[in-house]
Scaffold this motif. Structure first.
Motif, PDB file in Angstrom:
ATOM      1  N   PRO A 164       2.166   7.771  11.231  1.00  0.00           N
ATOM      2  CA  PRO A 164       0.772   8.159  10.984  1.00  0.00           C
ATOM      3  C   PRO A 164      -0.080   7.036  10.408  1.00  0.00           C
ATOM      4  O   PRO A 164      -1.284   6.949  10.701  1.00  0.00           O
ATOM      5  CB  PRO A 164       0.886   9.340  10.007  1.00  0.00           C
ATOM      6  N   ASP A 165       0.513   6.165   9.615  1.00  0.00           N
ATOM      7  CA  ASP A 165      -0.250   5.049   9.045  1.00  0.00           C
ATOM      8  C   ASP A 165      -0.632   4.036  10.116  1.00  0.00           C
ATOM      9  O   ASP A 165      -1.732   3.463  10.071  1.00  0.00           O
ATOM     10  CB  ASP A 165       0.555   4.356   7.942  1.00  0.00           C
TER      11      ASP A 165
ATOM     12  N   THR B 232      -1.210   4.676  13.274  1.00  0.00           N
ATOM     13  CA  THR B 232      -2.306   5.273  14.045  1.00  0.00           C
ATOM     14  C   THR B 232      -3.630   5.068  13.321  1.00  0.00           C
ATOM     15  O   THR B 232      -4.636   4.688  13.926  1.00  0.00           O
ATOM     16  CB  THR B 232      -2.049   6.766  14.272  1.00  0.00           C
ATOM     17  N   THR B 233      -3.629   5.298  11.997  1.00  0.00           N
ATOM     18  CA  THR B 233      -4.845   5.086  11.204  1.00  0.00           C
ATOM     19  C   THR B 233      -5.275   3.630  11.253  1.00  0.00           C
ATOM     20  O   THR B 233      -6.460   3.318  11.487  1.00  0.00           O
ATOM     21  CB  THR B 233      -4.607   5.515   9.746  1.00  0.00           C
TER      22      THR B 233
ATOM     23  N   TYR C  18       0.865  -1.182   0.000  1.00  0.00           N
ATOM     24  CA  TYR C  18       0.000   0.000   0.000  1.00  0.00           C
ATOM     25  C   TYR C  18       0.900   1.231   0.000  1.00  0.00           C
ATOM     26  O   TYR C  18       2.089   1.145   0.312  1.00  0.00           O
ATOM     27  CB  TYR C  18      -0.919   0.000   1.231  1.00  0.00           C
TER      28      TYR C  18
ATOM     29  N   GLN D 213      -8.767   2.226  13.018  1.00  0.00           N
ATOM     30  CA  GLN D 213      -9.764   1.598  12.137  1.00  0.00           C
ATOM     31  C   GLN D 213      -9.982   0.140  12.518  1.00  0.00           C
ATOM     32  O   GLN D 213     -11.121  -0.356  12.453  1.00  0.00           O
ATOM     33  CB  GLN D 213      -9.331   1.726  10.681  1.00  0.00           C
TER      34      GLN D 213
ATOM     35  N   ASN E 289       2.339   4.770   1.339  1.00  0.00           N
ATOM     36  CA  ASN E 289       2.463   5.483   2.601  1.00  0.00           C
ATOM     37  C   ASN E 289       1.480   6.643   2.670  1.00  0.00           C
ATOM     38  O   ASN E 289       1.065   7.192   1.644  1.00  0.00           O
ATOM     39  CB  ASN E 289       3.885   6.001   2.787  1.00  0.00           C
ATOM     40  N   LEU E 290       1.117   7.022   3.894  1.00  0.00           N
ATOM     41  CA  LEU E 290       0.095   8.039   4.170  1.00  0.00           C
ATOM     42  C   LEU E 290      -1.261   7.583   3.641  1.00  0.00           C
ATOM     43  O   LEU E 290      -2.041   8.368   3.103  1.00  0.00           O
ATOM     44  CB  LEU E 290       0.503   9.401   3.616  1.00  0.00           C
ATOM     45  N   ASN E 291      -1.527   6.291   3.813  1.00  0.00           N
ATOM     46  CA  ASN E 291      -2.804   5.694   3.439  1.00  0.00           C
ATOM     47  C   ASN E 291      -3.870   6.121   4.450  1.00  0.00           C
ATOM     48  O   ASN E 291      -3.606   6.217   5.644  1.00  0.00           O
ATOM     49  CB  ASN E 291      -2.663   4.166   3.449  1.00  0.00           C
ATOM     50  N   ASP E 292      -5.080   6.396   3.978  1.00  0.00           N
ATOM     51  CA  ASP E 292      -6.137   6.825   4.901  1.00  0.00           C
ATOM     52  C   ASP E 292      -7.217   5.767   5.098  1.00  0.00           C
ATOM     53  O   ASP E 292      -8.211   6.014   5.794  1.00  0.00           O
ATOM     54  CB  ASP E 292      -6.774   8.145   4.448  1.00  0.00           C
ATOM     55  N   ASP E 293      -7.032   4.592   4.504  1.00  0.00           N
ATOM     56  CA  ASP E 293      -8.050   3.551   4.641  1.00  0.00           C
ATOM     57  C   ASP E 293      -7.399   2.167   4.590  1.00  0.00           C
ATOM     58  O   ASP E 293      -6.904   1.736   3.546  1.00  0.00           O
ATOM     59  CB  ASP E 293      -9.101   3.672   3.527  1.00  0.00           C
TER      60      ASP E 293
END
Length: 424
Positions: free
Chosen positions: A245-246, A248-249, A216, A253, A218-222
């Motif tokens: 940050p990834d 944490t997301t 995936y 989720q 980087n800086l993926n939001d889903d």
């Protein structure tokens, strides 16, 4: 504050109780200082790796040996292209005598590659050796074509070490041995997730099955696709090499979508206290590799400080908890100053490279000596390894965390402070 180009000299005092170092005779024009270039991710998603940089550099320049140096700092902004660009600036415009670089293959690799091409000696750390070495080869998929570097030298642990540490921690808790893998499309993710030379074969050797849903960005939001894949595999363990940050997301989720594995052991993302603090209760009992801690039994060749003393001084100066990169950034300046004190002409790149290769130094992170021990023949000229253990974050009253070493089978000299616990 470290800016885009910061020239640091030995004027600032830090209040450290400094040990008297050995004889240092810089071989450079009288009155001039040896110029070290330093590239690290001062900003961007990898900035946690550089949190201690300003502290470490100031402390180095306050030592007696540090009086002989200038340190020119460049921010890679967590971007590989910029890392290469600022490395070239340091070599061509700033006319440095030695490059040092730290913090993930996205920083170390482009800088090392640039230095190798420009004939500039470079010492790097804080990236597993496989992504660093193999990732710089012209054809990473063809081992027969791999060749040693002339000017680039690296010290850290390797994937074989992290595999052993992770397995040692997982074996402390009964699971179904199904593992979900989070591997991004970057230098680390591609190396860790490689089906032939990555972590999967090592896990399989002890009966663990790696379920890898693919790369995936980087800086993926889903992370729904990854979470669904792990649920389908009934994964009771999650691992990977994830930027903060990834992770944490992903963690938030996963909780929202009812995915609750027994163990989450990830590299990179939760190395830093602030990354775990941001998760609150969800950070309790997350586990990771530990490269350096305030309980490591090593001391500085520059100041004589123990690991505990260095960590405590950092907290006293910054009001922040100690963080793993402190020890390794400190060690970079130990190695750099030791090397430059052993050459007859610091402007002779070949002599500096030879001095790096001949290093045999006990540092804040253990012995650094490019003697070929523990690495394959193709990398032994340029790679040396440092010890690795495993740890877990334990949440305390007030919301802060302690990093507790829970496995030391790979480095028994480093003491443990507890045993592995399952996630709530």
């Amino acid at each position: 504050m470290i800016t885009r180009r910061t020239l640091l000299t030995s004027g600032a005092a830090t209040g450290l109780a400094l040990a008297t170092p050995g004889l240092f005779a810089p071989a450079i024009a009288q009155g001039a200082k040896i110029r070290i270039g330093y590239v690290s991710p001062q900003s961007g998603p990898l900035a946690g790796f550089a949190e201690s940089d300003a502290y470490n550099i100031e402390a180095f320049l306050a030592t007696e040996v540090g009086q002989n140096f200038e340190v020119i700092v460049k921010d890679s902004q967590s971007d590989p292209n910029r890392a290469a660009s600022v490395a070239k600036e340091l070599i061509v415009d700033d006319e440095i005598n030695l490059m040092i670089v730290a913090s993930t293959p996205e920083t170390t690799n482009p800088v090392a590659t640039t230095c190798e091409a420009e004939g500039m000696p470079v010492i790097s750390t804080k990236a597993p050796w496989q992504p660093w070495f193999i990732g710089q080869q012209g054809n990473p998929g063809d081992p027969a074509s791999w060749k040693p570097f002339n000017y680039a030298f690296h010290y850290f642990w390797g994937l074989e070490d992290v595999i052993a540490v992770f397995l040692n921690m997982w074996n402390q808790i009964p699971t179904n041995k199904q593992v979900g893998g989070l591997f991004p499309n970057d230098g680390d993710g591609n190396a860790w997730g490689d089906p032939n030379v990555g972590v999967g074969p090592g896990f399989a050797a002890q009966g663990y099955t790696l379920n890898d849903p693919g790369r995936y960005q980087n800086l993926n939001d889903d992370f729904t696709a990854q979470i669904n894949a792990f649920k389908a595999a009934n994964a009771e363990i999650v691992t990977g090499v994830v930027i903060p940050p990834d992770f944490t997301t992903f963690r938030n989720q996963a909780l929202q979508q009812g995915f609750n594995p027994k163990i989450i052991t990830v590299a990179k993302a939760i190395l830093f206290p602030q990354s775990v603090e941001a998760l609150g209760e969800a950070g309790h009992n997350l586990s990771s590799e530990v490269w350096w801690s305030n309980t490591h039994p090593f001391k500085s060749s520059l100041t004589g400080q123990s690991a505990a003393e260095l960590a405590a001084d950092f907290t006293a100066k910054t009001s922040r908890p100690w963080t793993q990169p402190i020890g390794f950034v400190h060690s970079l300046f130990e190695v750099a100053s030791n090397v430059m004190g052993r050459v007859s002409d610091v402007t002779d790149a070949d002599a500096v490279a030879a001095a790096i290769a001949a290093t045999d130094l006990d540092t804040m992170v253990g012995k650094v000596a490019w003697n070929g021990e523990g690495v394959p023949d193709f990398a032994k000229t340029n790679v040396t390894k440092t010890p690795l253990v495993g740890g877990q974050w334990r949440r305390k009253e007030g919301g802060t965390f302690d990093l507790v070493i829970v496995d030391n089978q790979t480095a028994p000299a480093i003491p443990t402070g507890g045993t592995m616990e399952a996630l709530a």
